[in-house]
Design an enzyme around this catalytic site. Structure first.
Site, mmCIF file in Angstrom:
data_model
loop_
_atom_site.group_PDB
_atom_site.id
_atom_site.type_symbol
_atom_site.label_atom_id
_atom_site.label_comp_id
_atom_site.label_asym_id
_atom_site.label_seq_id
_atom_site.Cartn_x
_atom_site.Cartn_y
_atom_site.Cartn_z
ATOM 1 N N SER A 23 0.827 -1.203 0.000
ATOM 2 C CA SER A 23 0.000 0.000 0.000
ATOM 3 C C SER A 23 0.866 1.260 0.000
ATOM 4 O O SER A 23 1.903 1.326 0.661
ATOM 5 C CB SER A 23 -0.900 0.010 1.236
ATOM 6 O OG SER A 23 -1.637 1.206 1.310
ATOM 7 N N ASN A 71 9.161 9.415 3.257
ATOM 8 C CA ASN A 71 7.971 10.060 2.706
ATOM 9 C C ASN A 71 7.072 10.597 3.810
ATOM 10 O O ASN A 71 6.992 10.045 4.903
ATOM 11 C CB ASN A 71 7.202 9.088 1.803
ATOM 12 C CG ASN A 71 6.111 8.344 2.550
ATOM 13 O OD1 ASN A 71 4.998 8.848 2.709
ATOM 14 N ND2 ASN A 71 6.431 7.145 3.032
ATOM 15 N N CYS A 131 -1.492 5.232 12.509
ATOM 16 C CA CYS A 131 -2.151 6.544 12.518
ATOM 17 C C CYS A 131 -2.358 7.049 13.941
ATOM 18 O O CYS A 131 -2.531 6.262 14.875
ATOM 19 C CB CYS A 131 -3.494 6.449 11.821
ATOM 20 S SG CYS A 131 -3.382 5.889 10.123
ATOM 21 N N THR A 194 6.640 1.837 7.672
ATOM 22 C CA THR A 194 7.865 2.641 7.591
ATOM 23 C C THR A 194 8.424 3.011 8.969
ATOM 24 O O THR A 194 7.698 3.038 9.965
ATOM 25 C CB THR A 194 7.609 3.930 6.799
ATOM 26 O OG1 THR A 194 6.504 4.623 7.401
ATOM 27 C CG2 THR A 194 7.301 3.633 5.342
#
Length: 305
Positions: A23, A71, A131, A194
């Site tokens: 993803s 990123n 998140c 990540t």
């Protein structure tokens, strides 16, 4: 020698081979369809979805490192309803399995998305628990066993498809996190997401990324990912999907030996859109060399010294 069987079963889903596109690196498949036959892929985990459309973070959002990228895209996406209506019809043209990756800021948002996606033709849900939970001081859901248990048990109730929980590496003990996900009802876990990182512009004396910090991926994270996949796979009984710096058949074999039942390929797609075909070729060459017939012949077969 018998024909090589690369098929794998993840929580009741039959993948033709263990190669899944990660993803955030494969969009919704359209971007790569002109470079590779999507039918050759075991599966695609689509761009992270949120309940509503999200514009993402301001640029710059990508910083290169000597062996990867950092990123801070910020989950830019069209929203879950737009994905179902506008992107699913294209993806369903192919036999590859479709995994919807979801992200939110509250447990309720995750539950709503799981319920909405339950009525769609996706094959599985991958839940991003990296998140920030706005109701818990913005502490990421996935950094504590309690947080993992709370969100996994809640979302599982709304899932019609198998639930894959994508674990963050930004924890002190990945085993306890993996076990908490399993205990709360996860059908599978995927890792690693990540690694929190920083890039610095020495001339401006500021971070390169507008959002200051970002997530690092690419070849540099592979040794860390392998260790965590090994630890997680030996702590749970549910299937583990491994990822982190995979760019060759040999890389994929390492993860399978460490205990992964399938692997996800991410950053390497940015460098070489044809890399999935090269990885599959490498896996088959390894099997021929050592006379293996099935993926199950090597999963978890790493022998520690």
């Amino acid at each position: 020698m018998n024909e090589i069987d690369l098929s794998v079963d993840i929580a009741g889903i039959g993948f033709e081979n263990p190669l899944i596109m990660a993803s955030g690196t494969y969009g919704f498949g359209k971007e790569y369809a002109e470079y590779i036959d999507l039918n050759e892929l075991g599966g695609i985990s689509v761009k992270g979805l949120t309940l509503q459309e999200r514009k993402g973070n301001p640029p710059p959002r990508i910083a290169e490192t000597p062996a990867g990228i950092i990123n801070s895209v910020g989950l830019q996406n069209p929203g879950v309803h737009a994905f179902i209506n506008e992107d699913m019809p294209f993806l369903k043209k192919y036999k590859t399995k479709i995994i919807a990756n979801i992200a939110g800021n509250t447990v309720e948002e995750y539950c709503q998305m799981a319920e909405i996606l339950g009525a769609s033709e996706i094959d599985a849900i991958e839940m991003n628990v990296s998140c920030p939970n706005v109701k818990a001081g913005c502490l990421a859901f996935g950094t504590t066993p309690k947080g993992i248990e709370e969100i996994t048990s809640a979302v599982k109730k709304y899932c019609r498809q198998p639930l894959i929980v994508k674990l963050t590496p930004n924890v002190s003990d990945i085993r306890s996190i993996a076990m908490a996900a399993e205990a709360a009802g996860a059908d599978s876990i995927s890792l690693i997401n990540t690694i929190l990182a920083l890039a610095v512009d020495i001339h401006k004396r500021k971070p390169v990324l507008a959002n200051n910090f970002g997530g690092m991926s690419g070849p540099a994270v592979k040794p860390i990912a392998l260790r965590m996949v090994y630890e997680a796979a030996h702590a749970v009984k549910i299937p583990v999907i491994g990822m982190g710096g995979i760019s060759s058949g040999d890389d994929a074999i390492e993860f399978l030996l460490a205990g992964a039942s399938a692997v996800m390929v991410g950053t390497a797609n940015f460098v070489n859109p044809a890399v999935p075909a090269e990885i599959l070729k490498g896996i088959k060459e390894y099997f021929k060399r050592y006379k293996y017939n099935s993926i199950n012949d090597i999963i978890g077969k790493l022998e520690l010294n």
